[in-house]
Scaffold this motif. Structure first.
Motif, PDB file in Angstrom:
ATOM      1  N   ASN A   6      45.084  40.109  29.877  1.00 52.03           N
ATOM      2  CA  ASN A   6      45.294  41.302  30.695  1.00 52.03           C
ATOM      3  C   ASN A   6      43.993  41.887  31.216  1.00 52.03           C
ATOM      4  O   ASN A   6      43.728  43.075  31.071  1.00 52.03           O
ATOM      5  N   SER A   7      43.195  41.035  31.803  1.00 52.13           N
ATOM      6  CA  SER A   7      41.905  41.488  32.328  1.00 52.13           C
ATOM      7  C   SER A   7      42.089  42.513  33.436  1.00 52.13           C
ATOM      8  O   SER A   7      42.952  42.367  34.287  1.00 52.13           O
ATOM      9  N   LYS A   8      41.280  43.554  33.385  1.00 49.85           N
ATOM     10  CA  LYS A   8      41.267  44.539  34.470  1.00 49.85           C
ATOM     11  C   LYS A   8      40.066  44.312  35.387  1.00 49.85           C
ATOM     12  O   LYS A   8      39.672  45.172  36.155  1.00 49.85           O
ATOM     13  N   GLY A   9      39.488  43.122  35.242  1.00 52.13           N
ATOM     14  CA  GLY A   9      38.378  42.754  36.120  1.00 52.13           C
ATOM     15  C   GLY A   9      37.213  43.713  36.005  1.00 52.13           C
ATOM     16  O   GLY A   9      36.789  44.062  34.909  1.00 52.13           O
ATOM     17  N   ILE A  10      36.765  44.186  37.155  1.00 46.70           N
ATOM     18  CA  ILE A  10      35.593  45.065  37.198  1.00 46.70           C
ATOM     19  C   ILE A  10      35.884  46.400  36.500  1.00 46.70           C
ATOM     20  O   ILE A  10      34.964  47.125  36.107  1.00 46.70           O
ATOM     21  N   PHE A  11      37.167  46.704  36.293  1.00 44.60           N
ATOM     22  CA  PHE A  11      37.531  47.952  35.606  1.00 44.60           C
ATOM     23  C   PHE A  11      37.582  47.810  34.084  1.00 44.60           C
ATOM     24  O   PHE A  11      37.829  48.769  33.374  1.00 44.60           O
ATOM     25  N   ASP A  12      37.333  46.586  33.587  1.00 41.96           N
ATOM     26  CA  ASP A  12      37.303  46.372  32.143  1.00 41.96           C
ATOM     27  C   ASP A  12      36.167  47.161  31.497  1.00 41.96           C
ATOM     28  O   ASP A  12      35.092  47.292  32.080  1.00 41.96           O
ATOM     29  N   GLY A  13      36.418  47.620  30.272  1.00 42.41           N
ATOM     30  CA  GLY A  13      35.350  48.274  29.525  1.00 42.41           C
ATOM     31  C   GLY A  13      34.150  47.349  29.395  1.00 42.41           C
ATOM     32  O   GLY A  13      32.991  47.765  29.500  1.00 42.41           O
ATOM     33  N   ALA A  14      34.430  46.054  29.202  1.00 41.71           N
ATOM     34  CA  ALA A  14      33.356  45.069  29.010  1.00 41.71           C
ATOM     35  C   ALA A  14      32.542  44.850  30.275  1.00 41.71           C
ATOM     36  O   ALA A  14      31.451  44.290  30.235  1.00 41.71           O
ATOM     37  N   SER A  15      33.058  45.300  31.401  1.00 40.18           N
ATOM     38  CA  SER A  15      32.350  45.095  32.678  1.00 40.18           C
ATOM     39  C   SER A  15      31.492  46.293  33.068  1.00 40.18           C
ATOM     40  O   SER A  15      31.013  46.380  34.197  1.00 40.18           O
ATOM     41  N   ALA A  16      31.291  47.221  32.135  1.00 43.55           N
ATOM     42  CA  ALA A  16      30.586  48.471  32.461  1.00 43.55           C
ATOM     43  C   ALA A  16      29.215  48.216  33.073  1.00 43.55           C
ATOM     44  O   ALA A  16      28.825  48.874  34.053  1.00 43.55           O
ATOM     45  N   GLU A  17      28.503  47.251  32.531  1.00 41.63           N
ATOM     46  CA  GLU A  17      27.142  46.963  33.019  1.00 41.63           C
ATOM     47  C   GLU A  17      27.185  46.416  34.446  1.00 41.63           C
ATOM     48  O   GLU A  17      26.406  46.843  35.319  1.00 41.63           O
ATOM     49  N   GLU A  18      28.108  45.507  34.701  1.00 39.90           N
ATOM     50  CA  GLU A  18      28.271  44.952  36.048  1.00 39.90           C
ATOM     51  C   GLU A  18      28.656  46.048  37.040  1.00 39.90           C
ATOM     52  O   GLU A  18      28.214  46.067  38.185  1.00 39.90           O
ATOM     53  N   VAL A 128      28.205  40.574  48.832  1.00 37.54           N
ATOM     54  CA  VAL A 128      29.312  39.604  48.873  1.00 37.54           C
ATOM     55  C   VAL A 128      29.068  38.499  47.844  1.00 37.54           C
ATOM     56  O   VAL A 128      29.976  38.120  47.101  1.00 37.54           O
ATOM     57  N   GLU A 129      27.823  38.026  47.760  1.00 39.52           N
ATOM     58  CA  GLU A 129      27.501  36.956  46.793  1.00 39.52           C
ATOM     59  C   GLU A 129      27.626  37.454  45.363  1.00 39.52           C
ATOM     60  O   GLU A 129      28.198  36.788  44.507  1.00 39.52           O
ATOM     61  N   GLU A 130      27.119  38.644  45.109  1.00 41.64           N
ATOM     62  CA  GLU A 130      27.118  39.147  43.731  1.00 41.64           C
ATOM     63  C   GLU A 130      28.501  39.573  43.244  1.00 41.64           C
ATOM     64  O   GLU A 130      28.727  39.686  42.039  1.00 41.64           O
ATOM     65  N   THR A 131      29.407  39.862  44.165  1.00 37.59           N
ATOM     66  CA  THR A 131      30.748  40.272  43.742  1.00 37.59           C
ATOM     67  C   THR A 131      31.698  39.075  43.618  1.00 37.59           C
ATOM     68  O   THR A 131      32.835  39.236  43.173  1.00 37.59           O
ATOM     69  N   GLU A 132      31.204  37.907  44.011  1.00 33.55           N
ATOM     70  CA  GLU A 132      32.023  36.694  43.918  1.00 33.55           C
ATOM     71  C   GLU A 132      32.500  36.491  42.478  1.00 33.55           C
ATOM     72  O   GLU A 132      31.694  36.417  41.557  1.00 33.55           O
ATOM     73  N   GLY A 133      33.803  36.472  42.310  1.00 33.87           N
ATOM     74  CA  GLY A 133      34.371  36.279  40.975  1.00 33.87           C
ATOM     75  C   GLY A 133      34.222  37.486  40.061  1.00 33.87           C
ATOM     76  O   GLY A 133      34.572  37.428  38.885  1.00 33.87           O
ATOM     77  N   VAL A 134      33.651  38.577  40.559  1.00 37.29           N
ATOM     78  CA  VAL A 134      33.394  39.773  39.748  1.00 37.29           C
ATOM     79  C   VAL A 134      34.276  40.934  40.204  1.00 37.29           C
ATOM     80  O   VAL A 134      34.917  41.607  39.397  1.00 37.29           O
ATOM     81  N   ASP A 135      34.289  41.160  41.504  1.00 39.88           N
ATOM     82  CA  ASP A 135      35.038  42.290  42.068  1.00 39.88           C
ATOM     83  C   ASP A 135      35.522  41.940  43.479  1.00 39.88           C
ATOM     84  O   ASP A 135      34.868  42.269  44.469  1.00 39.88           O
ATOM     85  N   PRO A 136      36.665  41.281  43.563  1.00 38.36           N
ATOM     86  CA  PRO A 136      37.176  40.849  44.865  1.00 38.36           C
ATOM     87  C   PRO A 136      37.507  42.002  45.810  1.00 38.36           C
ATOM     88  O   PRO A 136      37.481  41.814  47.031  1.00 38.36           O
TER      89      PRO A 136
END
Ligand SMILES: [Fe+2]
Ligand SMILES: [Fe+2]
Length: 169
Positions: A6-18, A128-136
């Protein structure tokens, strides 16, 4: 089978740094748009001469478009839990888009616009490059804006070509 993460992608707690990094890139983009609004607004009023009318009108339309871009960057910053920066964080960088000595110097403005658009294209390509696979979602938004900037750049390249063809650039 209930192994979904159930990944929330860029909204995941684990993605805070990104997310924090992305907000920084978006804030930079926001300032670029705001400075472009200032520079294009000034040029759209300052330029003099019959030859300047087309360029002035183009810049007038771009002011609205660049302001729209600034709004979209601001909204995305907010959505990513960032804060849209205040004016004291602003530092001007468009040395190449200061008013020319003579207000009939259309070529100076055309070259400045091309440089501003090129800078935007480079920064947005990076996002665009840095969000690839991170935040569509951010990626999708920035791709749309990138296309607008490519269009602006192409238009002003055409203006420059015309002046070059006449030997006045
Ligand atoms: Fe823009
Ligand atoms: Fe632009």
């Amino acid at each position: 089978m209930n192994t979904s993460t159930n990944s929330k992608g860029i909204f995941d707690g684990a993605s805070a740094e990104e997310r924090r990094h992305l907000v920084e890139l978006l804030a930079e983009a926001y300032w670029m748009e705001i400075e472009t609004v200032m520079s294009y607004l000034a040029a759209s009023v300052n330029l003099d001469g019959v030859r300047a009318q087309e360029v002035k009108q183009s810049l007038e339309e771009d002011v609205e478009e660049e302001l729209g871009h600034a709004r979209r960057f601001a909204s995305r910053i907010k959505e990513l839990y960032g804060v849209v920066p205040g004016s004291r964080d602003f530092s001007a960088e468009q040395t190449f888009l200061q008013p020319p000595e003579h207000q009939t110097d259309i070529v100076h403005i055309i070259r400045g616009v091309i440089e501003a658009e090129t800078g935007a294209i480079e920064h947005y390509t990076r996002i665009v490059e840095e969000t690839e696979g991170v935040d569509p979602v951010t990626q999708d938004m920035v791709i749309g804006i990138l296309r607008d900037e490519q269009g602006h750049r192409r238009l002003f390249e055409g203006y420059l070509r015309e002046f070059e063809a006449e030997g006045t650039a």
